[in-house]
Design an enzyme around this catalytic site. Sequence first.
Site, PDB file in Angstrom:
ATOM      1  N   ASP A  13     -49.188  18.885   0.621  1.00 43.50           N
ATOM      2  CA  ASP A  13     -50.205  19.594   0.345  1.00 43.50           C
ATOM      3  C   ASP A  13     -49.535  21.011   0.922  1.00 43.50           C
ATOM      4  OD1 ASP A  13     -52.380  21.057  -0.415  1.00 43.50           O
ATOM      5  OD2 ASP A  13     -54.071  20.599   0.510  1.00 43.50           O
ATOM      6  N   ARG A  66     -53.125  23.694  11.806  1.00 42.01           N
ATOM      7  CA  ARG A  66     -52.142  24.533  10.686  1.00 42.01           C
ATOM      8  C   ARG A  66     -52.336  25.554  11.451  1.00 42.01           C
ATOM      9  NH1 ARG A  66     -57.055  22.799   6.501  1.00 42.01           N
ATOM     10  NH2 ARG A  66     -55.310  21.609   5.780  1.00 42.01           N
ATOM     11  N   GLN A  97     -60.850  15.143   9.632  1.00 42.77           N
ATOM     12  CA  GLN A  97     -61.502  15.353   8.391  1.00 42.77           C
ATOM     13  C   GLN A  97     -61.333  13.523   7.839  1.00 42.77           C
ATOM     14  OE1 GLN A  97     -59.476  18.704   5.271  1.00 42.77           O
ATOM     15  NE2 GLN A  97     -58.976  16.707   4.119  1.00 42.77           N
ATOM     16  N   ASP A 151     -66.080  23.073  -4.216  1.00 42.12           N
ATOM     17  CA  ASP A 151     -66.702  22.079  -2.284  1.00 42.12           C
ATOM     18  C   ASP A 151     -67.864  22.122  -2.409  1.00 42.12           C
ATOM     19  OD1 ASP A 151     -63.634  23.145  -2.340  1.00 42.12           O
ATOM     20  OD2 ASP A 151     -64.083  25.598  -1.613  1.00 42.12           O
ATOM     21  N   GLU A 187     -68.527  25.052   4.593  1.00 43.55           N
ATOM     22  CA  GLU A 187     -68.347  24.123   3.407  1.00 43.55           C
ATOM     23  C   GLU A 187     -67.665  22.885   4.644  1.00 43.55           C
ATOM     24  OE1 GLU A 187     -63.417  23.032   2.088  1.00 43.55           O
ATOM     25  OE2 GLU A 187     -64.114  25.633   1.562  1.00 43.55           O
ATOM     26  N   SER A 218     -63.887  19.610   0.480  1.00 41.94           N
ATOM     27  CA  SER A 218     -63.393  20.038  -0.757  1.00 41.94           C
ATOM     28  C   SER A 218     -62.884  18.591  -1.754  1.00 41.94           C
ATOM     29  CB  SER A 218     -62.037  21.103  -0.576  1.00 41.94           C
ATOM     30  OG  SER A 218     -60.927  21.322  -1.962  1.00 41.94           O
TER      31      SER A 218
END
Length: 335
Positions: A56, A110, A125, A236, A249, A252
């Site tokens: 992604d 990340r 997640q 979201d 959030e 998603s």
Amino acid sequence: MELKLPEHYDPRLTIRETQDAIKYIRDTFQKELGREMNLERISAPLFVEHSSGLNDNLNGTERPVAFDMPELPGETLEVVHSLAKWKRMALKEYGFQPGEGLYTNMNAIRRDEKLDNLHSCYVDQWDWEKVITKEERNLDTLKATVRQIFKIIRHMQHEVWYKYPEAVKLLPKDIYFITTQELENLYPDKTPKERENLITREHGCVFLMQIGDKLAGGKPHDGRAPDYDDWKLNGDILFWFEHLNCALEISSMGIRVDEVSLAEQLEKAGCSDRRSLPYHKMLLDGELPCTIGGGIGQSRLCMLLLDRAHIGEVQASIWPKEMRKACKEHNIFLL
């Protein structure tokens, strides 16, 4: 968002009690998710080959953590940013049928993430994906699935309350649906994040739909990769979070692109060169099943249900020394 330090903050559980609560939430939630949504637990990769096109690319600017291997000359391996594309391939390879799905633990690094109360360089997640029929690629399917996930999260609030009544955060009883264009129409003079905060504060929990395409104002509400979610059928899940005075959030998600929406979105994003990648060729040739899927933040969910002011209270990660010091002085104990 810069580091926020709530006044008079009380975590209400010790670090060891918090660790016990984290395990309880993670163990219980994934069982509920699998049972309620007919999802099977499967194993997933930590990294993929760059040439596969399976990683992604998020907003298109984040750099993946990459490395090579002597046994794979000329190939670059990338730590996944998410498993959005890989899951769809797995559903095909493993023979899942409409109404059946999978979930897995997704762990990512990340490296370009700005660190604050909500953002860590470590992402954990539950990634999930479910096969649907062509006829089910519509707004009704999306909304019904969102309500199902909201119901599971609400049920987890009650489960946590039984074990940790002094620590649990009470959640709203319903979820409100609104598109990004409707939101821009409501608050045309606000930034996207300001709009999210205003609408989520008003309703408690919001599903903000149609993220990725340009709005009437000329810019998209937020970036979204062109090759997994259909920008007309995604969104979201946001909860209002008092400690930080902002929307949090949790998920998603969306109905995934078909061959038509993929071609349109690749062109809009200036990424038509991806059509030649193996994953994209399969999709454009109609070889992959129609699916709906998304990610649900594990640490974010623990943070929400335990009413914590910093994601570092519910996950072990790396933080600047100055941040650790400031947090400790305000009763925020980072793992």
